[in-house]
Design a protein around this motif. Structure first.
Motif, short mmCIF file in Angstrom:
data_model
loop_
_atom_site.label_atom_id
_atom_site.label_comp_id
_atom_site.label_asym_id
_atom_site.label_seq_id
_atom_site.Cartn_x
_atom_site.Cartn_y
_atom_site.Cartn_z
N PHE A 78 0.83 -1.20 0.00
CA PHE A 78 0.00 0.00 0.00
C PHE A 78 0.87 1.26 0.00
CE2 PHE A 78 -2.53 3.21 2.42
CZ PHE A 78 -3.46 3.45 1.44
N SER A 79 1.92 1.27 0.82
CA SER A 79 2.82 2.42 0.89
C SER A 79 3.50 2.67 -0.45
CB SER A 79 3.88 2.19 1.97
OG SER A 79 3.29 2.09 3.23
N ARG A 80 3.96 1.61 -1.09
CA ARG A 80 4.63 1.76 -2.40
C ARG A 80 3.67 2.25 -3.47
NH1 ARG A 80 8.41 -3.63 -2.38
NH2 ARG A 80 9.98 -2.80 -0.96
N MET A 81 2.46 1.72 -3.45
CA MET A 81 1.46 2.14 -4.43
C MET A 81 1.16 3.63 -4.27
SD MET A 81 -2.13 2.84 -4.86
CE MET A 81 -2.61 2.41 -3.23
N LEU A 82 0.96 4.07 -3.04
CA LEU A 82 0.66 5.47 -2.78
C LEU A 82 1.86 6.36 -3.13
CD1 LEU A 82 -1.78 7.07 -1.79
CD2 LEU A 82 -0.85 6.96 0.51
N ALA A 83 3.06 5.89 -2.81
CA ALA A 83 4.28 6.65 -3.13
C ALA A 83 4.42 6.84 -4.64
CB ALA A 83 5.50 5.94 -2.57
N LYS A 84 4.14 5.81 -5.38
CA LYS A 84 4.23 5.91 -6.84
C LYS A 84 3.16 6.87 -7.37
CE LYS A 84 4.38 3.16 -11.03
NZ LYS A 84 4.33 1.83 -11.62
N TRP A 85 1.97 6.76 -6.85
CA TRP A 85 0.84 7.60 -7.26
C TRP A 85 1.14 9.07 -7.01
CZ3 TRP A 85 -4.06 5.98 -9.08
CH2 TRP A 85 -5.04 6.95 -9.11
N LEU A 86 1.77 9.37 -5.86
CA LEU A 86 2.01 10.76 -5.45
C LEU A 86 3.43 11.25 -5.72
CD1 LEU A 86 0.04 10.61 -2.09
CD2 LEU A 86 -0.70 11.67 -4.23
N ASN A 87 4.22 10.43 -6.40
CA ASN A 87 5.61 10.79 -6.75
C ASN A 87 6.46 11.11 -5.52
OD1 ASN A 87 5.29 10.55 -9.61
ND2 ASN A 87 4.15 12.46 -9.54
#
Length: 127
Positions: A78-87
């Motif tokens: 979840f953290s990685r997905m959000l990090a990618k989404w928000l750069n």
């Protein structure tokens, strides 16, 4: 007070949820997060059982004798997905302000107001 926060520590894959958010939505046994299609908001809502998208809230979060300053969970995907989404930087730490909506039993997080924890905090208005 209807303000709360959630923090992401990407280097360790940890998410910290402030207790006010959990109490504001009725001290649920599980929670889950939903992202808006436009990527501007994220909702945390109570959930009644364990499934793939839900996370268990430790019972100790609600015991007076064991009160914690925050709920810490390990949620690397979840953290990685959000990090990618928000750069976000892959090893950065970020905080997102939120507003507790107790009647709806939701916490609404404004992803556009995310800030790096290690930078000087910008003025955050959660109204």
């Amino acid at each position: 007070m209807n303000e709360t926060f959630i923090s992401f520590y990407l280097a360790k894959g940890r998410v910290h949820i402030f207790p006010s958010a959990l109490h504001g939505i009725g001290d649920p046994p599980f929670i889950r997060f939903l992202l808006s299609k436009d990527g501007k908001t994220m909702i945390m809502e109570p959930y009644d059982h364990k499934e793939f998208p839900s996370m268990r809230v430790p019972k100790s979060m609600y015991k007076e004798s064991e009160k914690r300053a925050q709920m810490e969970i390990s949620c690397v995907p979840f953290s990685r997905m959000l990090a990618k989404w928000l750069n976000w930087e892959k090893d950065g730490s970020y905080r997102i302000p939120g507003k507790i909506l107790p009647v709806q039993k939701l916490v609404l997080f404004d992803l556009e107001k995310t800030y790096s924890i290690h930078e000087t905090k910008k003025e955050v208005d959660c109204e």
